[in-house]
Design a protein around this motif. Structure first.
Motif, mmCIF file in Angstrom:
data_model
loop_
_atom_site.group_PDB
_atom_site.id
_atom_site.type_symbol
_atom_site.label_atom_id
_atom_site.label_comp_id
_atom_site.label_asym_id
_atom_site.label_seq_id
_atom_site.Cartn_x
_atom_site.Cartn_y
_atom_site.Cartn_z
ATOM 1 N N ILE A 31 4.458 8.070 7.971
ATOM 2 C CA ILE A 31 4.645 6.653 7.664
ATOM 3 C C ILE A 31 3.673 5.858 8.529
ATOM 4 N N ARG A 32 2.842 5.048 7.849
ATOM 5 C CA ARG A 32 1.836 4.226 8.546
ATOM 6 C C ARG A 32 2.166 2.749 8.374
ATOM 7 N N ASN A 33 1.692 1.948 9.302
ATOM 8 C CA ASN A 33 1.901 0.513 9.228
ATOM 9 C C ASN A 33 1.088 -0.080 8.080
ATOM 10 N N ASP A 34 1.783 -0.729 7.164
ATOM 11 C CA ASP A 34 1.114 -1.381 6.030
ATOM 12 C C ASP A 34 0.797 -2.838 6.329
ATOM 13 N N GLY A 35 0.980 -3.225 7.585
ATOM 14 C CA GLY A 35 0.731 -4.607 7.988
ATOM 15 C C GLY A 35 2.002 -5.385 8.234
ATOM 16 N N THR A 36 3.154 -4.791 7.938
ATOM 17 C CA THR A 36 4.426 -5.486 8.107
ATOM 18 C C THR A 36 5.120 -5.142 9.424
ATOM 19 N N TYR A 37 4.563 -4.223 10.197
ATOM 20 C CA TYR A 37 5.155 -3.832 11.479
ATOM 21 C C TYR A 37 4.414 -4.566 12.593
ATOM 22 N N ALA A 38 5.080 -5.528 13.229
ATOM 23 C CA ALA A 38 4.457 -6.355 14.264
ATOM 24 C C ALA A 38 4.091 -5.532 15.496
ATOM 25 N N GLY A 39 2.937 -5.838 16.065
ATOM 26 C CA GLY A 39 2.518 -5.195 17.302
ATOM 27 C C GLY A 39 1.791 -3.874 17.128
ATOM 28 N N LYS A 40 1.606 -3.423 15.901
ATOM 29 C CA LYS A 40 0.879 -2.183 15.619
ATOM 30 C C LYS A 40 -0.268 -2.510 14.666
ATOM 31 N N GLU A 41 -1.338 -1.754 14.778
ATOM 32 C CA GLU A 41 -2.484 -1.935 13.893
ATOM 33 C C GLU A 41 -2.166 -1.412 12.490
ATOM 34 N N ILE A 42 -2.777 -2.007 11.478
ATOM 35 C CA ILE A 42 -2.633 -1.513 10.108
ATOM 36 C C ILE A 42 -3.170 -0.088 10.059
ATOM 37 N N GLY A 43 -2.399 0.810 9.471
ATOM 38 C CA GLY A 43 -2.781 2.210 9.373
ATOM 39 C C GLY A 43 -2.289 3.069 10.526
ATOM 40 N N GLU A 44 -1.784 2.436 11.574
ATOM 41 C CA GLU A 44 -1.280 3.198 12.722
ATOM 42 C C GLU A 44 -0.007 3.965 12.320
ATOM 43 N N ILE A 45 0.120 5.184 12.806
ATOM 44 C CA ILE A 45 1.280 6.017 12.466
ATOM 45 C C ILE A 45 2.530 5.479 13.152
ATOM 46 N N LEU A 46 3.563 5.256 12.349
ATOM 47 C CA LEU A 46 4.855 4.803 12.864
ATOM 48 C C LEU A 46 5.838 5.958 13.000
ATOM 49 N N ALA A 47 5.745 6.931 12.088
ATOM 50 C CA ALA A 47 6.601 8.125 12.129
ATOM 51 C C ALA A 47 5.829 9.287 11.521
ATOM 52 N N LYS A 48 5.905 10.427 12.176
ATOM 53 C CA LYS A 48 5.230 11.623 11.675
ATOM 54 C C LYS A 48 6.117 12.352 10.676
ATOM 55 N N LYS A 49 5.502 13.117 9.797
ATOM 56 C CA LYS A 49 6.263 13.936 8.851
ATOM 57 C C LYS A 49 7.161 14.873 9.661
ATOM 58 N N GLY A 50 8.454 14.890 9.320
ATOM 59 C CA GLY A 50 9.416 15.744 10.006
ATOM 60 C C GLY A 50 10.031 15.125 11.242
#
Length: 111
Positions: A31-50
């Protein structure tokens, strides 16, 4: 016109939520930031698979889907996710996947 696949025929909120508060779940994909997660860059990984997390909130989106707020223990991120993006760590009885939108539009019947 674009070929966007939408889950418009799937209405989850006519049934109770699939996951419960406090339930241990894991991400089915990265799961990557689509721009809606504040404080993280767009495309940054928010959660890894598993990656494992716990359901801390349950909301709805478009009067159609449940959105599960999941607190991931490894990354420390709290991410809103749809049911199709998650799987229970301990399987539910009668666990069945949601049909894909193209299967619904093709007229296939599901139990």
């Amino acid at each position: 016109m674009s070929n966007i696949v939408r889950d418009s025929d799937v209405v989850e909120i006519s049934e109770p939520p699939f996951f419960n508060f406090g339930e241990k779940v894991k991400a089915k994909r990265v799961i990557r930031n689509d721009g809606t997660y504040a404080g993280k860059e767009i495309g940054e990984i928010l959660a890894k698979k598993g990656e494992v997390g716990y359901v801390v909130s349950i909301g709805t989106f478009l009067q159609q889907f449940y959105i599960y707020g999941v607190e991931f223990t490894e990354s420390g991120n709290r991410v809103g996710m749809k049911r199709k993006e998650l799987e229970p760590v301990i399987p539910h009885d009668g666990d069945e996947d949601l049909p894909l939108p193209e299967a619904i539009s093709a007229g296939r019947k599901f139990p």
